[in-house]
Write an enzyme that holds these catalytic residues in place. Structure first.
Site, PDB file in Angstrom:
ATOM      1  N   GLU A 127      29.843 -18.968  29.052  1.00  0.00           N
ATOM      2  CA  GLU A 127      29.527 -19.345  27.821  1.00  0.00           C
ATOM      3  C   GLU A 127      28.310 -19.497  27.509  1.00  0.00           C
ATOM      4  O   GLU A 127      27.395 -20.295  28.386  1.00  0.00           O
ATOM      5  CB  GLU A 127      30.402 -20.859  27.772  1.00  0.00           C
ATOM      6  N   GLU A 183      24.092 -26.216  19.663  1.00  0.00           N
ATOM      7  CA  GLU A 183      25.149 -27.543  19.592  1.00  0.00           C
ATOM      8  C   GLU A 183      24.386 -28.609  19.300  1.00  0.00           C
ATOM      9  O   GLU A 183      23.053 -29.342  19.560  1.00  0.00           O
ATOM     10  CB  GLU A 183      25.791 -27.712  20.926  1.00  0.00           C
TER      11      GLU A 183
END
Length: 550
Positions: free
Chosen positions: A438, A443
């Protein structure tokens, strides 16, 4: 199990002397004295062969009383502690079998209290000469907060899954984040000196007259209590230090297994109510510790220290040079969302998409407005969930290997929001996560406003132990910024507005040498998003464009 019970009946006399030109009524509120104070003690590791414990010196105390607000434990070995629920574990560190007289003080409203004493007998057989040597340098050594390092201050859960126990997953400070424009802060200016006097460790903290307080403690020391702040507080004077075995359950690969205990309420640079710190790592020049918050035992704070003064001007970053110049794919969002390219993932997934997220994803929370893709999280009930949002992917429609991904975006705000722009391995269905790999290009969580995270998840480095870093970026919710990830067989680089803040050295054995697809979403709450503000109504991530260069 040893149980001591005492029923205390107290006569409390209060005398008020009021001198006034006129008679006035004074209401000081109800004063309640704790009664029926009891304490249970349990020496850990007791067996028939070892009746006084397993050598850790650990004893668990469980005190209770009617009308008690706090419990203070005076352990009789120079250490003391305040517990809000009456439960605590203390390590007694004098080697051999020893008796300790422990006093427990239960405090009620108005400052009145009841107390009792009990004696515990416990065996201790713990030493860590390596940590003692590294901590003190064999004679005396001074430490400073590692201000130039990312995550020199951070917070995460105090218990739960093992990865969460050694990583500040809720918040990690960017380099010099707690400093002003002149790169000065009381957090960064203090000196922590550990010295050997014979076989004993003595600790002195010179905080230059100011201490950096956690917001929840600030009001107790004359602060506003609204935010972390520097307040005048004298920390001078020597304090005894002991070393004890850790009981947190952190895997040995991520902890030395040793706890530093500071007597007399001593602490290390940042005041959050802890006097004991588990040493996660230590060498000649760096130290990483973790302590549980005094008034909220569900939280653990993390600090990094160095033997060189931390508050120095950071070096100017080198200008980044890209390997990829040709634009091969883009979404400019000038037309309605292309549903032949973008897949909607709806619902709440399994266990909140594996993260205990609080939202229900729909197809109605994403739309193109005035040239921007807008994904909105709303406080509204749907199918048993209190929030809605959207999550879209390019799985099976657009997948690629290597390149530079740029996304120009403005992020939502509000405690609990958790927007992300990220990539997931195209073979996720076959190999699972984290084996598929990932790449989190961006974020952000509203509980860490203006902190941007870039992260990689792969076997051995996933969840709370992921491979990533963060950077402080101003006005992420009011202005557009460019979030970039450059990915090749040699490296993966994360940037914001052209500034590099994390680099991973790729290798043939990593999962990052195959096709990945894009995901865009705004989650609410969960293991990373954290607590959601009670007054949250709605907020959006707006994306101007996403471009891939190869």
């Amino acid at each position: 199990m040893k149980k001591i019970y005492i029923n205390i009946s107290l006569l409390l006399s209060l005398l008020f002397v009021l001198n006034s030109c006129e008679e006035e009524d004074y209401d000081i509120g109800e004063i309640t004295t704790p009664t029926n104070l009891t304490v249970e003690t349990e020496v850990l590791g007791v067996t028939e062969e070892m009746p006084d414990g397993d050598g850790s010196g650990a004893v668990t105390f469980n005190a209770s009383a009617d009308n008690a607000i706090t419990y203070k434990f005076i352990y009789g070995d120079g250490f003391e502690e305040v517990s809000y629920d009456g439960t605590t574990t203390h390590n007694f560190n004098e080697n051999g079998v020893n008796d300790y007289t422990v006093t427990v003080i239960a405090s009620g409203t108005g400052g009145v209290s009841s107390n009792l004493t009990t004696t515990v007998t416990v065996f201790s057989d713990f030493s860590d000469p390596e940590t003692k040597q590294l901590l003190t340098g064999g004679s005396s050594k001074t430490w400073y907060v590692a201000a130039a390092q990312p995550a020199h201050l951070g917070v995460g859960p105090a218990s739960g899954g093992a990865p969460d126990l050694f990583t500040p997953v809720y918040y990690a400070a960017a380099p010099f984040e707690k400093a002003g424009a002149d790169v000065s802060s009381c957090l960064y200016e203090g000196e922590l000196t550990f010295s050997l006097e014979g076989e004993e460790i003595i600790y002195n903290q010179n905080n230059m007259g100011s201490t950096f307080f956690n917001a929840s403690y600030g009001a107790d020391f004359g602060g506003s209590g609204a935010e972390d702040q520097c307040l005048e507080y004298d920390t001078s004077g020597p304090k005894a230090v002991s070393l004890s075995p850790a009981t947190s359950g952190i895997p040995e690969d991520n902890s030395t297994g040793t706890v530093i205990n500071i007597a007399g309420g001593g602490f290390m640079s940042y005041y959050f109510g802890a006097s004991s710190y588990e040493v996660l790592s230590i060498d000649e020049n760096t130290m990483h510790v973790r302590g549980v918050m005094g008034n909220d035992p569900s939280l653990a704070w993390y600090l990094k220290f160095t033997t060189s003064q931390g508050a120095e001007e950071p070096e100017e970053p080198e200008e980044f040079e890209t390997e990829f110049e040709e634009l091969t794919w883009s979404q400019e969002f000038d037309e309605p969302l292309d549903t032949e390219l973008w897949n909607f993932e709806t619902g709440n997934g399994e266990n909140g998409w594996g993260n205990e997220e609080a939202q229900y994803y729909t197809e109605d929370n994403a739309e193109v407005v005035d040239g921007n893709l807008v994904i909105t999280a709303r406080a509204e009930e749907m199918n048993g969930f209190d929030y809605t949002s959207s999550r879209i992917t390019t799985q099976d429609n657009f997948e690629f290997t290597y390149g530079r991904v740029e996304a120009r975006a403005k992020l939502p705000e509000g405690a609990g929001t958790w927007p992300a722009i990220w990539l997931l391995g195209a073979d996720i269905a076959e190999v699972g996560w984290p084996e598929t790999g990932e790449i989190d290009i961006m974020e952000h969580v509203g509980n860490q406003q203006n902190t941007i995270h870039g992260t990689l998840h792969y076997p051995g480095r996933s969840a709370g132990n992921a491979d990533g870093d963060s950077i402080l970026v101003e006005n992420v919710s009011s202005e557009f910024h460019t979030y970039t990830m450059e990915w090749s067989s040699e490296r993966i680089v994360f940037l914001v507005d052209g500034v590099v803040y994390h680099t991973y050295q790729n290798n043939p054995d990593s999962p990052f040498n195959k096709d990945f697809f894009l995901i865009l979403n705004v989650a609410m709450g969960g293991t990373f998003g954290g607590e959601i503000a009670e007054d949250f109504e709605e907020s959006s991530m707006e994306i101007d464009y996403i471009r891939v260069y190869q």
